[in-house]
Design a protein around this motif. Structure first.
Motif, mmCIF file in Angstrom:
data_model
loop_
_atom_site.group_PDB
_atom_site.id
_atom_site.type_symbol
_atom_site.label_atom_id
_atom_site.label_comp_id
_atom_site.label_asym_id
_atom_site.label_seq_id
_atom_site.Cartn_x
_atom_site.Cartn_y
_atom_site.Cartn_z
ATOM 1 N N CYS A 1 5.162 -4.094 -2.566
ATOM 2 C CA CYS A 1 6.292 -4.961 -1.896
ATOM 3 C C CYS A 1 5.767 -6.404 -2.014
ATOM 4 O O CYS A 1 4.330 -6.518 -1.641
ATOM 5 C CB CYS A 1 6.109 -4.539 -0.621
ATOM 6 S SG CYS A 1 6.697 -2.493 -0.574
ATOM 7 N N HIS B 1 3.997 -11.098 1.860
ATOM 8 C CA HIS B 1 4.545 -9.988 2.436
ATOM 9 C C HIS B 1 4.328 -10.081 4.004
ATOM 10 O O HIS B 1 3.218 -9.987 4.313
ATOM 11 C CB HIS B 1 3.984 -8.742 1.642
ATOM 12 C CG HIS B 1 4.844 -7.460 1.952
ATOM 13 N ND1 HIS B 1 6.245 -7.409 1.929
ATOM 14 C CD2 HIS B 1 4.293 -6.221 2.163
ATOM 15 C CE1 HIS B 1 6.595 -6.241 2.164
ATOM 16 N NE2 HIS B 1 5.502 -5.342 2.342
ATOM 17 N N HIS C 1 3.731 2.866 3.585
ATOM 18 C CA HIS C 1 2.690 2.943 2.703
ATOM 19 C C HIS C 1 1.478 3.668 3.155
ATOM 20 O O HIS C 1 0.523 3.783 2.439
ATOM 21 C CB HIS C 1 2.285 1.524 2.028
ATOM 22 C CG HIS C 1 3.423 0.896 1.239
ATOM 23 N ND1 HIS C 1 3.559 0.861 0.279
ATOM 24 C CD2 HIS C 1 4.511 0.395 2.010
ATOM 25 C CE1 HIS C 1 4.749 0.209 -0.219
ATOM 26 N NE2 HIS C 1 5.393 0.014 0.969
HETATM 27 ZN ZN LIG Z 1 5.338 -3.671 3.351
#
Ligand SMILES: [Zn+2]
Ligand SMILES: [Zn+2]
Length: 255
Positions: free
Chosen positions: A164, A142, A71
């Protein structure tokens, strides 16, 4: 021309898909009421920006959902390109604080001077930029990275991004209902024990309850690609009557 659209500069998720580039991983380019927002510049983001016809100098806001490399790996190259080496500062960077500060930030220190404003995402915090608002909705579970669900809101539209994280019941309550567009990082075809990622089963639950006008699934792992995202999207459409799109690299969706 691009008013209110999202273009996927990548749809890969999970280590193998991203780091073998089976799908691209450049995040997505959101144009909301003429404001250009680059979200989650993962590996190759800068290349995909050019490949899909954008110019990094047009970026107004960079948003990083969390510091994991899929990301954020290109955050520095993108900011360098957007600011022409800090000459024209980036207007705003929005990210959890562990992206820009702390022991092991992903943003290089020297580039901070090239950013007019850095806003850290928190639950319930509203960040205002011109006519739009970016809001942290709910903290995700996460591992190793602060991660928040995000809302992008203009006077007429709201887009919700579910990055996520492991599914938990709060997600059914803390995300807004009837969003114009909801983007789900749907890594797995079914829940996998020990992995902090959403599966299609979780996403179906959320779509049923939250009833966005349109939903997009993206961030696919190998098992997800094998299971055929288009087929799974269609299945959710059949049970919910909500249009669900399986994103492809370079796909542009208007809303
Ligand atoms: Zn992640
Ligand atoms: Zn991810």
């Amino acid at each position: 021309m691009l008013r209110n659209s999202v273009t996927f500069l990548g749809t890969g998720g999970g280590r193998i898909v991203v780091f073998r580039q089976i799908r691209y991983s450049g995040g997505f380019w959101l144009n909301l009421e003429g404001i250009n927002i680059l979200v989650d510049p993962g590996p190759g983001s800068l290349i995909r920006i050019y490949e899909f016809g954008f110019d990094p100098k047009d970026i107004d806001v960079v948003v990083v959902s969390h510091r994991h490399l899929d990301h954020s790996a290109d955050i520095n190259s993108v900011i360098e390109a957007a600011t022409e080496s800090k000459k024209n500062p980036l207007k705003l960077l929005v990210a959890p604080d562990d992206v820009t500060d702390g022991e092991d930030p992903v943003l290089l220190k020297y580039l901070k001077e090239g950013i007019n404003k850095i806003e850290h995402v928190e639950e319930g915090k509203e960040i205002i930029f011109k006519d739009i608002k970016i809001r942290g909705l709910v903290k995700h579970i996460h591992e190793g990275a602060k991660t928040y669900g995000l809302e992008f809101k203009s006077q007429n539209k709201n887009i919700v991004y579910v990055p996520c994280g492991k599914f938990y019941e709060e997600m059914l309550i803390r995300f807004p209902e009837n969003a114009d567009l909801m983007i789900f990082n749907t890594t797995f075809p079914k829940p996998v024990e020990g992995y902090y990622h959403l599966s299609i089963v979780d996403v179906e639950k959320m779509i049923k309850k939250l009833r966005p006008k349109k939903a997009v699934i993206t961030h696919f792992s190998i098992p997800m690609l094998k299971a055929n995202p288009e087929k799974l999207a269609k299945k959710i459409y059949k049970t919910t009557d909500i249009s669900v799109i399986a994103a492809k690299d370079g796909m542009r969706i208007h809303f």
